[in-house]
Write an enzyme that holds these catalytic residues in place. Structure first.
Site, PDB file in Angstrom:
ATOM      1  N   ASP A   1       0.838  -1.196   0.000  1.00 10.65           N
ATOM      2  CA  ASP A   1       0.000   0.000   0.000  1.00 10.65           C
ATOM      3  C   ASP A   1       0.877   1.251   0.000  1.00 10.65           C
ATOM      4  OD1 ASP A   1      -2.103  -1.740   0.249  1.00 10.65           O
ATOM      5  OD2 ASP A   1      -2.437  -1.349   2.379  1.00 10.65           O
ATOM      6  N   VAL A   2       0.335   2.336  -0.515  1.00 12.52           N
ATOM      7  CA  VAL A   2       1.066   3.601  -0.548  1.00 12.52           C
ATOM      8  C   VAL A   2       1.558   3.987   0.848  1.00 12.52           C
ATOM      9  CG1 VAL A   2       0.840   6.090  -0.917  1.00 12.52           C
ATOM     10  CG2 VAL A   2      -0.108   4.495  -2.590  1.00 12.52           C
TER      11      VAL A   2
END
Length: 307
Positions: free
Chosen positions: A139-140
């Site tokens: 995930d970012v």
């Protein structure tokens, strides 16, 4: 000097056309640059505008004083990206938070693949155009270890390894409260949230998902967990921990307390990929890599430990 990787979709095209499309220069300017010896493919100077390119080749343009004829989106360099290991087949990076694995619709920040392209690292051209070479994603807002395939054979073998579940990924997560039992397994299907475009949820009809967790440290307001995954669903750890009432600290999307996050100085979820282990695609030897907590997570953990 500008460096570009030739994407699959432009394989077999003329060099002048490809260079114009990726750089923003007109074909006439590219032809002039070729005449000056300012264009190369994989280090070899191009002498004919009609030369054909192959997917994955490294295209270099010596820009001199030329100015693009149209706006150009340059590969974005991600600050704090560390290379943990690199060889002819794979590159293992320590991804900082705020960086996506690859470009995607709606994301305007830096990505791992863009960073590697900007650094001149040639990766596999296998996979969808926007995620070539990517065999796993983080995930970012999640930091830590991530492997990218450089050779085509590495891409094929690693993708299969992830499907066969022979790749071991270990995460540490600081979650609110105290999971009971201290050690456990969460088995709950995950699917796209019915009313929130960017959110996942435990739901009937979702994809089977399994998360294992073990308590490392229990403190007054939060618990540090070690987490292993049998499946790799989008936001899996964040969704599963939220589903049992213990969201990752600093993760408002999945129900964390914003007041606690502020007290811990967190601007993102406390989730870090600390260890990655897989059979090297060429030597077949087991390789293991570890990552230390980044500064923001270490500082938040110190606050929790101090009570």
């Amino acid at each position: 000097m500008s460096v570009f990787l030739v994407p699959d979709g432009l394989a077999g095209e003329r060099i002048d056309s490809v260079a114009a499309r990726v750089s923003g220069y007109s074909r006439s300017r590219i032809e002039a640059l070729i005449g000056e010896g300012g264009v190369s493919l994989d280090g070899a100077t191009v002498t004919k505008p009609s030369a054909r390119v192959a997917a994955g080749q490294l295209l270099e343009l010596a820009e001199a004083d030329l100015k693009p004829d149209r706006p150009v989106v340059r590969p974005r360099v991600a600050e704090g990206m560390a290379v943990v290991h690199e060889d002819a087949d794979v590159i293992v990076i320590d991804k900082p938070a705020g960086v996506a694995a690859h470009p995607s619709l709606g994301w305007e920040g830096p990505s791992v693949t863009e960073h590697l392209a900007a650094a001149g690292v040639r990766i596999s051209t296998s996979g969808a155009a926007e995620r070539q070479g990517v065999v796993q994603r983080l995930d970012v807002g999640t930091s830590g270890l991530m492997v990218v395939a450089k050779s085509e054979i590495a891409y094929t073998i690693l993708k299969q390894a992830f499907r066969d579940k022979t790749v071991e990924k270990t995460y540490h997560a600081l979650v609110q409260g105290h999971p009971d039992p201290f050690t456990g397994t969460i088995e709950a299907p995950i699917g796209r949230h019915p009313s929130h475009e960017w959110k996942m949820a435990v739901m009937e009809g979702g994809r089977a998902s399994t998360t294992h967790y073990d308590t490392l440290e229990a403190h007054r307001v939060a618990t540090l967990l070690e987490i292993g995954l049998e499946t790799g669903r989008t936001h899996q750890i964040r969704v599963h921990m939220s589903a049992i009432g213990h969201p990752c600290c600093g993760d408002p999307l999945y129900g964390s307390d914003p007041v606690l996050a502020q007290r811990l100085g967190l601007q993102r979820q406390w989730l870090h990929a600390v260890e990655l282990s897989f059979d090297h695609p060429r030597s077949r030897e087991r390789v293991t890599f570890r990552s230390e907590y980044p500064q923001d997570l270490a500082a938040a953990l110190d606050v929790v430990r101090a009570g």
